[in-house]
Design an enzyme around this catalytic site. Sequence first.
Site, PDB file in Angstrom:
ATOM      1  N   ILE A   8       0.765  -1.427  -0.070  1.00  0.00           N
ATOM      2  CA  ILE A   8       0.053   0.117   0.051  1.00  0.00           C
ATOM      3  C   ILE A   8       1.009   1.315  -0.019  1.00  0.00           C
ATOM      4  CG2 ILE A   8      -2.159  -1.030   1.115  1.00  0.00           C
ATOM      5  CD1 ILE A   8      -1.087  -0.154   3.802  1.00  0.00           C
ATOM      6  N   GLY A   9       2.023   1.276  -0.034  1.00  0.00           N
ATOM      7  CA  GLY A   9       2.997   2.238   0.056  1.00  0.00           C
ATOM      8  C   GLY A   9       4.318   1.938  -0.173  1.00  0.00           C
ATOM      9  N   GLY A  22       8.352   3.469   0.826  1.00  0.00           N
ATOM     10  CA  GLY A  22       8.958   4.740   1.427  1.00  0.00           C
ATOM     11  C   GLY A  22      10.440   4.431   1.155  1.00  0.00           C
ATOM     12  N   GLY A  23      11.258   5.279   1.771  1.00  0.00           N
ATOM     13  CA  GLY A  23      12.730   5.325   1.361  1.00  0.00           C
ATOM     14  C   GLY A  23      13.359   4.106   1.803  1.00  0.00           C
ATOM     15  N   TYR A  24      12.735   3.474   2.931  1.00  0.00           N
ATOM     16  CA  TYR A  24      13.384   2.340   3.476  1.00  0.00           C
ATOM     17  C   TYR A  24      12.874   0.989   3.556  1.00  0.00           C
ATOM     18  CZ  TYR A  24      15.874   6.310   5.509  1.00  0.00           C
ATOM     19  OH  TYR A  24      16.612   7.316   5.547  1.00  0.00           O
ATOM     20  N   VAL A  80       5.312  -0.440   2.661  1.00  0.00           N
ATOM     21  CA  VAL A  80       4.119  -1.032   3.510  1.00  0.00           C
ATOM     22  C   VAL A  80       3.301  -1.908   2.809  1.00  0.00           C
ATOM     23  CG1 VAL A  80       2.566   0.186   5.253  1.00  0.00           C
ATOM     24  CG2 VAL A  80       4.580   1.231   4.702  1.00  0.00           C
ATOM     25  N   LYS A 133       5.402  -2.709   7.788  1.00  0.00           N
ATOM     26  CA  LYS A 133       6.331  -2.210   7.038  1.00  0.00           C
ATOM     27  C   LYS A 133       7.551  -3.023   6.829  1.00  0.00           C
ATOM     28  CE  LYS A 133       9.300   2.201   6.812  1.00  0.00           C
ATOM     29  NZ  LYS A 133       9.026   3.398   7.313  1.00  0.00           N
ATOM     30  N   ASP A 155      10.831  13.693  11.489  1.00  0.00           N
ATOM     31  CA  ASP A 155      10.437  13.324  10.176  1.00  0.00           C
ATOM     32  C   ASP A 155       8.897  13.677   9.997  1.00  0.00           C
ATOM     33  OD1 ASP A 155      10.233  13.058   7.191  1.00  0.00           O
ATOM     34  OD2 ASP A 155      10.684  11.235   7.425  1.00  0.00           O
TER      35      ASP A 155
END
Length: 913
Positions: free
Chosen positions: A631-632, A634-636, A639, A653, A751
Amino acid sequence: MAPLAHYFLFVLIILAVSSASVTTRSAGSEAEALLQWKDSLHNPSDLSLLSWKLLRPHNYSSGHHDMKSRGGNCCRWTGIVCNRYGSVMKINLTSSNLRGTLQNFSFSSFPNLHTFVLYNHSLYGSIPSHISNLSRLTYLDLRMNHFSGNIPSEMGLLTSLRVIYLSMNDLNGSLPLIISSIRNLSSLSILTMGANKISDFIPQEIGRLKSLVELWLFENHLVNSIPASIGNLSHLSILSLYTNKITGSIPRELGKLESLTELSLDENNLTGSIPRELGQLKSLVELYLDGNHLTGSIPQAFGNLSSLDEIDLNDNCLTGSIPASIGNLSNLTGLYLYGNQLSHLVPSALGNLVKLRYLELGNNQFSGPIPSEIGKLKSVIWLSFYGNKVTGSIPLELNNLTNLEYLQLQANLLSGDLPENICFGGKLKEFYASYNNFTPTIQKRLKSCTTLIRIELQANQLTGNISEVFGIYPNLYYMDLSNNKFYGELSEMWGRYNNLSMLNISNNEISGQLPVELGKASQLRILDLSSNLLEKIPKELGQLKLLFSLKLNNNSLSSGVPTEIGMLLELRQLDLSSNNLSGPIPQDLANCSKLIYLNMSKNKFSEIIPFQIGKLEIIEATENFESKYCIGVGGYGSVYKSLLSTGEVVAVKKFHENSGVLSQESFKSEISALTKVRHRNIIKLLGYCSHRRHSFLVYEFMEEGSLAKILSDNMKAMELDWTKRVNVVKGLADAISYMHLECCPTIVHRDISSKNVLLDAEFEAHISDFGSARIFDPESSNWTSFAGTFGYSAPELAFTMEVNQKSDVYSYGVVTLEVIMGKHPGDLISTLLTSSSPPAADRILLMDVIDQRLSPPRRQIAEQVASVAKLAFACIHPSPQSRPTMKQVSEKLSTSSPSLLQPLDMITLKQLL
Ligand SMILES: *[C@@H]1O[C@H](CO)[C@@H](O)[C@H](O)[C@H]1NC(C)=O
Ligand SMILES: *[C@@H]1O[C@H](CO)[C@@H](O)[C@H](O)[C@H]1NC(C)=O
Ligand SMILES: *[C@@H]1O[C@H](CO)[C@@H](O)[C@H](O)[C@H]1NC(C)=O
Ligand SMILES: *[C@@H]1O[C@H](CO)[C@@H](O)[C@H](O)[C@H]1NC(C)=O
Ligand SMILES: *[C@@H]1O[C@H](CO)[C@@H](O)[C@H](O)[C@H]1NC(C)=O
Ligand SMILES: *[C@@H]1O[C@H](CO)[C@@H](O)[C@H](O)[C@H]1NC(C)=O
Ligand SMILES: *[C@@H]1O[C@H](CO)[C@@H](O)[C@H](O)[C@H]1NC(C)=O
């Protein structure tokens, strides 16, 4: 009428029929009507209709088909039967999956049709009201289609109807209206409307359908009680009302239905006692009253139901004893009394039921011994006394039951022993004797029962050398011997259970090494040997390729775990806890991608155990992180939305594999800080795992996703109204203030951005991604990517790596402005910073920068929006020292805001700065 008059009447009818039907015009129009309907189907070329075409002489001199000649005789077509004058009297199309409707079926073209069968197709739409044109119709069968809507009241005009079959469609409508429209069908003998969506109740008026022989209304939405007038349907043979929501008691008037052979009232909500009048139903063959709330006792008069074949009273609240008169039902093959509160002795008269195949007495309160007369039930296949208070020993007479396959004696107070090699007639397949007080050696008696496929003896205090007391049962697939006192070692014999799928010997005193032969029990799926005295795991267990649960916990296992255990690729559950295991953990366990439970705790392993969290539900639930659940990104990491087997939805995640910056140590310290955080506006960490292959965090799932996503979606943004937006920024302020002040150690998020604020189904904000996203790798030169998100991080971070709470305050200010404006405030901030004359802040009205997709806030909420905006501007002050603390922000927001000095639409940004 005199016989001669009869004759003339007959001739007249014949003449009338022939004059109407003998002409080719009529036959032709019937064929044409059939073809027209065929053409309207979605699958007109279905093989079942192959013969449905016109045969006519070819006109070789004509280049084209002459449509006018489309007519002719259809009497030889599949499913069509004509009378002697060539007119269609029967249409019978069965089970060929025709798809389409009846809208283009020209009912008026079939004046002589008396039988109309369209059984088991995929026909849909409503039943057209012009079906009433079939004036001679006696037999209508539209079962097993998808017809929907109401049953047309015009059906009541078909006064010759004798049979209406409409079961298994999607018909709805109110039963009182349906019955009212057909109440004059005096010949109607069969009415079936089961498995539809018919509602309301069975009306009193049903008693007018005096010719009814069969009434099927099962699986509908009927409520209220059964009208006594059903007792007037003196020809009724079948009354099927099961699976509705019928309440009230069973009317005693049903006892008048002398012809009744089947009475199915099961799976309703009937209450009260069973009327003894039912005992008058001399013709009754099947009686189903199960799944209701019937109370009282089983009527003595049931002993008169001499035709009875099957009686099912399961799952009611019946009390009292089984009347001995039941023993008179000499044709009975099934007696089901499971799940009541019946008590007292099981009557020995049941022994007279020599045709009985199923005797189900489970989950009642029967006491006293099992009568030895049960041994006379020579047809019995299934015998269940499960869950009663039966005492004494198993009567030896049961050995006479030469057809017995299932014997359920578990959860009683049975005791005693059996003679050696008793096999209950020799066909026994399943023997359940768990939870009793049998003599500790009773299992020996089963040694020669080679037909057994399932043995349950758990919780009985049985004892004996495990490898001597059992025989070889070639077909055995299930064996539960847990919670007894069996001792000794498992011999090679246990590898010879070729069909064994589940073996549970937990909680006994089995000792020594497991035999290597166990690896040959190739069908084993569940092996539970926990809580014994076992000493070593043989590597041959790795051959059990189907194994999905292996429990060896609470033994005395020492030395290492064979690497072969890591090759059990079907494994879902592995419990090796509470042993003395040492050495390395098989790294291949990481390949057991189906593993959802791993417990290796309380051992002496020399290294950090992978998967240490125990619950590996996550890996299973996301099918090893397939991208379809993502669903997503990110940088690391990515998810995933994941459904646990508990039904809970979580967000997982997962960190990118080989993520260089993700050292185990920093990851662990992050986790330990995160587990201390508990705030309603901070996402809950539900679990985590760190391992070289799978490192992930498990969070509660946020239905609405990130704030950034909502604000970028016009529909969602409008749903996030002013009240909700103010609530979001309040929640954020509370959470950050908590992190800065109340957490120990203090947490600086570093962040905060609209991407890292997630909203739940109620649009309540939850800060996420802290800890995980800000892992600081001193060796990386690309450090800015760890310190925040561009556009949200405080300007001073451009000059210093030192991060403190004030940088979170800045980011909060940006996010808050974004919430109010509906978009990132970057442009506005740079406009305000650019000096011009007059300064921009003087010219720009707050009203002009707030999210224009919402109608302007009014009254109290307008004041709050202005106050929020003012605080947000304070938060983004270029000088960290001038920014308020999060505690101040949080407090300001929670106190009632001062009333506006002037109307909202006149406030300039300068007034807020
Ligand atoms: C039914 O007949 C009408 C006119 O007779 C026609 O317009 C319509 O297309 C037909 N429906 C189907 C499904 O063939
Ligand atoms: C055959 O077709 C021709 C040309 O269309 C026409 O003149 C003739 O009448 C047809 N014959 C019959 C028997 O229909
Ligand atoms: C309809 O046809 C089927 C199969 O050919 C047959 O079994 C059935 O008895 C027929 N029904 C009627 C009412 O004629
Ligand atoms: C069944 O009836 C009882 C009492 O009449 C009622 O409390 C219960 O809710 C009903 N259950 C259903 C499923 O209708
Ligand atoms: C019992 O069953 C037999 C065989 O099916 C039948 O002939 C007999 O009529 C039945 N007895 C009663 C009382 O219905
Ligand atoms: C039934 O079992 C009893 C006890 O085992 C035995 O004495 C009797 O002979 C058996 N009856 C039949 C008909 O086998
Ligand atoms: C540094 O960070 C930027 C922005 O996140 C990224 O695009 C870039 O690939 C990174 N460079 C290195 C060497 O990691």
